[in-house]
Design a protein around this motif. Structure first.
Motif, PDB file in Angstrom:
ATOM      1  N   UNK A   1      38.430 -38.249 108.681  1.00 23.06           N
ATOM      2  CA  UNK A   1      37.944 -38.777 107.518  1.00 23.06           C
ATOM      3  C   UNK A   1      38.695 -40.036 107.072  1.00 23.06           C
ATOM      4  N   UNK A   2      38.367 -41.234 106.685  1.00 24.47           N
ATOM      5  CA  UNK A   2      39.100 -42.175 106.108  1.00 24.47           C
ATOM      6  C   UNK A   2      39.213 -42.071 104.890  1.00 24.47           C
ATOM      7  N   UNK A   3      40.138 -42.665 103.875  1.00 22.35           N
ATOM      8  CA  UNK A   3      40.268 -42.972 102.705  1.00 22.35           C
ATOM      9  C   UNK A   3      39.249 -43.919 102.100  1.00 22.35           C
ATOM     10  N   UNK A   4      38.904 -43.281 100.801  1.00 23.73           N
ATOM     11  CA  UNK A   4      38.036 -44.009 100.139  1.00 23.73           C
ATOM     12  C   UNK A   4      38.712 -45.239  99.417  1.00 23.73           C
ATOM     13  N   UNK A   5      37.854 -46.230  99.258  1.00 24.24           N
ATOM     14  CA  UNK A   5      38.204 -47.666  98.664  1.00 24.24           C
ATOM     15  C   UNK A   5      37.565 -47.513  97.054  1.00 24.24           C
ATOM     16  N   UNK A   6      38.673 -47.340  96.190  1.00 24.81           N
ATOM     17  CA  UNK A   6      37.955 -47.181  94.838  1.00 24.81           C
ATOM     18  C   UNK A   6      38.445 -48.345  93.953  1.00 24.81           C
ATOM     19  N   UNK A   7      37.672 -48.514  92.803  1.00 23.91           N
ATOM     20  CA  UNK A   7      37.899 -49.669  91.906  1.00 23.91           C
ATOM     21  C   UNK A   7      39.415 -49.677  91.396  1.00 23.91           C
ATOM     22  N   UNK A   8      39.982 -48.760  91.050  1.00 23.20           N
ATOM     23  CA  UNK A   8      41.344 -48.676  90.616  1.00 23.20           C
ATOM     24  C   UNK A   8      42.455 -49.247  91.712  1.00 23.20           C
ATOM     25  N   UNK A   9      42.023 -48.969  92.935  1.00 22.73           N
ATOM     26  CA  UNK A   9      42.864 -49.447  93.996  1.00 22.73           C
ATOM     27  C   UNK A   9      42.623 -50.772  94.148  1.00 22.73           C
ATOM     28  N   UNK A  10      41.453 -51.588  94.313  1.00 31.42           N
ATOM     29  CA  UNK A  10      41.295 -52.742  94.334  1.00 31.42           C
ATOM     30  C   UNK A  10      41.854 -53.494  93.168  1.00 31.42           C
TER      31      UNK A  10
END
Length: 133
Positions: free
Chosen positions: A5-14
């Motif tokens: 499974x890969x890491x999710x890209x979230x709005x706070x990360x971006x």
């Protein structure tokens, strides 16, 4: 059989990556090159960690494992599936971001952000059931 499974890209990360990138460009613009370059290295490190983080269910001679790889510059963390006590979803940042909190071993916890959290939990339960039966 291994499952990743890969890491999710979230709005706070971006938002965090963009904020550091804009700050680095501003520092370069006002001719603070050393601080700007350090911030650019921070942006590269953050981006590399987001892109290359993966969670893999695998097996070795002692049984099934969850291997957490947080990118090229971090060590792998290996957790035995039979040591995992609980895995529950958590919400943060006013619901903009979520993660899974895994309790394992003797009062140890780790937070992960798989892209498909429900599939991750189902795979974990399936592998724990295979140990029991």
């Amino acid at each position: 059989m291994d499952r990743s499974f890969h890491r999710s890209l979230t709005i706070p990360t971006i938002c965090g990556i963009l904020l550091f990138a804009l700050l680095a460009l501003w520092m370069l613009w006002i001719k603070s090159a050393l601080i700007g370059m350090l911030l650019m290295l921070t942006v590269v490190s953050m981006t590399e960690r987001v892109i290359n983080t993966r969670y893999t269910f695998t097996e070795d001679e002692d049984g099934p494992l969850l291997v957490i790889n947080n990118g090229r510059f971090a060590r792998e963390k290996k957790i035995r599936i039979n040591e995992i006590i609980d895995c529950r979803p958590m919400k943060v940042s006013f619901g903009l971001s979520s993660f899974l909190l895994i309790d394992y071993g003797m009062n140890q916890t780790i937070g992960i952000q798989p892209r498909e959290a429900d599939s991750f939990i189902n795979e974990l339960k399936k592998r724990q059931d295979n140990i029991i039966s």
